[in-house]
Design a protein around this motif. Structure first.
Motif, short mmCIF file in Angstrom:
data_model
loop_
_atom_site.label_atom_id
_atom_site.label_comp_id
_atom_site.label_asym_id
_atom_site.label_seq_id
_atom_site.Cartn_x
_atom_site.Cartn_y
_atom_site.Cartn_z
N SER A 1 13.30 2.02 60.12
CA SER A 1 12.99 1.50 58.80
C SER A 1 11.66 0.74 58.81
O SER A 1 11.48 -0.22 59.55
CB SER A 1 14.11 0.57 58.33
OG SER A 1 13.73 -0.10 57.16
N LYS A 2 10.75 1.18 57.96
CA LYS A 2 9.45 0.52 57.86
C LYS A 2 9.61 -0.90 57.32
O LYS A 2 8.95 -1.83 57.78
CB LYS A 2 8.53 1.34 56.95
CG LYS A 2 7.13 0.79 56.83
CD LYS A 2 6.29 1.65 55.93
CE LYS A 2 4.91 1.04 55.77
NZ LYS A 2 4.08 1.81 54.86
N ASP A 3 10.50 -1.06 56.34
CA ASP A 3 10.73 -2.39 55.77
C ASP A 3 11.24 -3.37 56.82
O ASP A 3 10.83 -4.54 56.86
CB ASP A 3 11.74 -2.32 54.61
CG ASP A 3 11.22 -1.52 53.43
OD1 ASP A 3 9.99 -1.48 53.26
OD2 ASP A 3 12.04 -0.95 52.69
N PHE A 4 12.13 -2.90 57.68
CA PHE A 4 12.66 -3.77 58.72
C PHE A 4 11.57 -4.17 59.70
O PHE A 4 11.49 -5.32 60.12
CB PHE A 4 13.82 -3.07 59.45
CG PHE A 4 14.47 -3.94 60.47
CD1 PHE A 4 15.33 -4.96 60.09
CD2 PHE A 4 14.22 -3.75 61.81
CE1 PHE A 4 15.93 -5.77 61.03
CE2 PHE A 4 14.82 -4.57 62.77
CZ PHE A 4 15.68 -5.57 62.37
N ASN A 5 10.73 -3.21 60.06
CA ASN A 5 9.62 -3.52 60.97
C ASN A 5 8.67 -4.55 60.37
O ASN A 5 8.19 -5.45 61.07
CB ASN A 5 8.85 -2.24 61.33
CG ASN A 5 9.65 -1.33 62.23
OD1 ASN A 5 10.56 -1.76 62.93
ND2 ASN A 5 9.32 -0.06 62.21
N ILE A 6 8.40 -4.43 59.08
CA ILE A 6 7.53 -5.40 58.41
C ILE A 6 8.19 -6.78 58.42
O ILE A 6 7.53 -7.79 58.71
CB ILE A 6 7.22 -4.94 56.97
CG1 ILE A 6 6.31 -3.71 56.99
CG2 ILE A 6 6.57 -6.06 56.16
CD1 ILE A 6 6.14 -3.04 55.65
N LEU A 7 9.49 -6.83 58.14
CA LEU A 7 10.21 -8.10 58.14
C LEU A 7 10.19 -8.76 59.52
O LEU A 7 9.93 -9.96 59.64
CB LEU A 7 11.65 -7.88 57.67
CG LEU A 7 12.54 -9.11 57.54
CD1 LEU A 7 11.97 -10.07 56.51
CD2 LEU A 7 13.94 -8.70 57.16
N VAL A 8 10.43 -7.98 60.56
CA VAL A 8 10.39 -8.51 61.92
C VAL A 8 8.98 -8.98 62.27
O VAL A 8 8.79 -10.06 62.85
CB VAL A 8 10.89 -7.46 62.94
CG1 VAL A 8 10.62 -7.89 64.37
CG2 VAL A 8 12.37 -7.20 62.74
N GLY A 9 7.98 -8.20 61.88
CA GLY A 9 6.59 -8.58 62.15
C GLY A 9 6.20 -9.88 61.46
O GLY A 9 5.55 -10.75 62.07
N ILE A 10 6.60 -10.03 60.21
CA ILE A 10 6.30 -11.27 59.48
C ILE A 10 7.00 -12.46 60.13
O ILE A 10 6.40 -13.53 60.29
CB ILE A 10 6.70 -11.14 57.99
CG1 ILE A 10 5.76 -10.16 57.28
CG2 ILE A 10 6.69 -12.49 57.29
CD1 ILE A 10 6.20 -9.79 55.88
N SER A 11 8.25 -12.28 60.52
CA SER A 11 9.00 -13.37 61.17
C SER A 11 8.33 -13.78 62.48
O SER A 11 8.19 -14.97 62.77
CB SER A 11 10.44 -12.95 61.42
OG SER A 11 11.10 -12.68 60.22
N ILE A 12 7.92 -12.81 63.27
CA ILE A 12 7.25 -13.12 64.54
C ILE A 12 5.91 -13.81 64.28
O ILE A 12 5.56 -14.77 64.98
CB ILE A 12 7.09 -11.84 65.39
CG1 ILE A 12 8.46 -11.37 65.88
CG2 ILE A 12 6.15 -12.07 66.57
CD1 ILE A 12 8.47 -10.02 66.55
N ALA A 13 5.19 -13.35 63.26
CA ALA A 13 3.90 -13.97 62.92
C ALA A 13 4.10 -15.43 62.49
O ALA A 13 3.33 -16.32 62.91
CB ALA A 13 3.20 -13.18 61.82
N ILE A 14 5.12 -15.68 61.70
CA ILE A 14 5.40 -17.07 61.27
C ILE A 14 5.74 -17.93 62.47
O ILE A 14 5.24 -19.06 62.61
CB ILE A 14 6.51 -17.10 60.21
CG1 ILE A 14 6.02 -16.49 58.90
CG2 ILE A 14 7.01 -18.53 59.98
CD1 ILE A 14 7.10 -16.28 57.86
#
Length: 176
Positions: A4-17
């Protein structure tokens, strides 16, 4: 990483934060600022934890329960911390697992009120999910209610086959 692209974006944002917060802790000039950013990091991790638990419970199909659990978890974590939130999730699993297991073992032994309870509260799909989730608790309850008392009082231990119980309950729930 995941399909899921949406899940990858969510994980990426969380890691960035989390990386930005860690950078803030590292570069803060005073102890008070480091402590404030550290507290923000703990709060963010708590929010991710609450969201994750809610999504897991929602994914399994327990819509009303997941919202209630999210609200209660948010209150517990905000008042008592993340450790208390983990304990609350564990205790919820144990308590509901024991309730489910006791009813299942009663149904296994032919108690009509237990079978009626399952028909009232479950359909085939929800029963399959909870049976798999609470399978360890079913084994523990069988140990505590049948095997240990049977050994202590030197009584015959009832034959317990979870697969047969599972199939019998699916048959009962399919009758409705």
């Amino acid at each position: 990483m995941f399909k899921s692209k949406d899940f990858n974006i969510l994980v990426g944002i969380s890691i960035a934060i989390l990386a930005i917060l860690a950078l803030g802790i590292y570069t803060s000039p005073t102890y008070t600022q480091k402590q404030a950013i550290f507290n923000s990091t703990i709060f963010f991790i708590s929010v991710i934890f609450i969201t994750s638990i809610t999504l897991i419970v929602l994914w399994h199909g327990f819509k009303e329960f997941s919202i209630m659990l999210a609200i209660i978890l948010a209150m517990i974590i905000s008042l008592l911390g993340v450790t208390a939130g983990l304990i609350a999730v564990l205790m919820t699993y144990i308590i509901w697992g024991f309730a489910f297991s006791i009813e299942l073992l009663l149904a296994h032994n032919g108690v009509e009120s237990a079978i009626v309870w399952f028909k009232k509260h479950y359909n085939v799909k929800s029963f399959k999910v909870e049976f798999k989730i609470f399978y360890p608790m079913i084994i523990v309850m069988h140990l505590f209610l049948e095997i240990i008392p049977g050994i202590i009082y030197q009584e015959a231990i009832l034959d317990f086959k979870p697969k047969e119980l599972y199939q019998a309950m699916l048959g009962e729930l399919g009758k409705k």
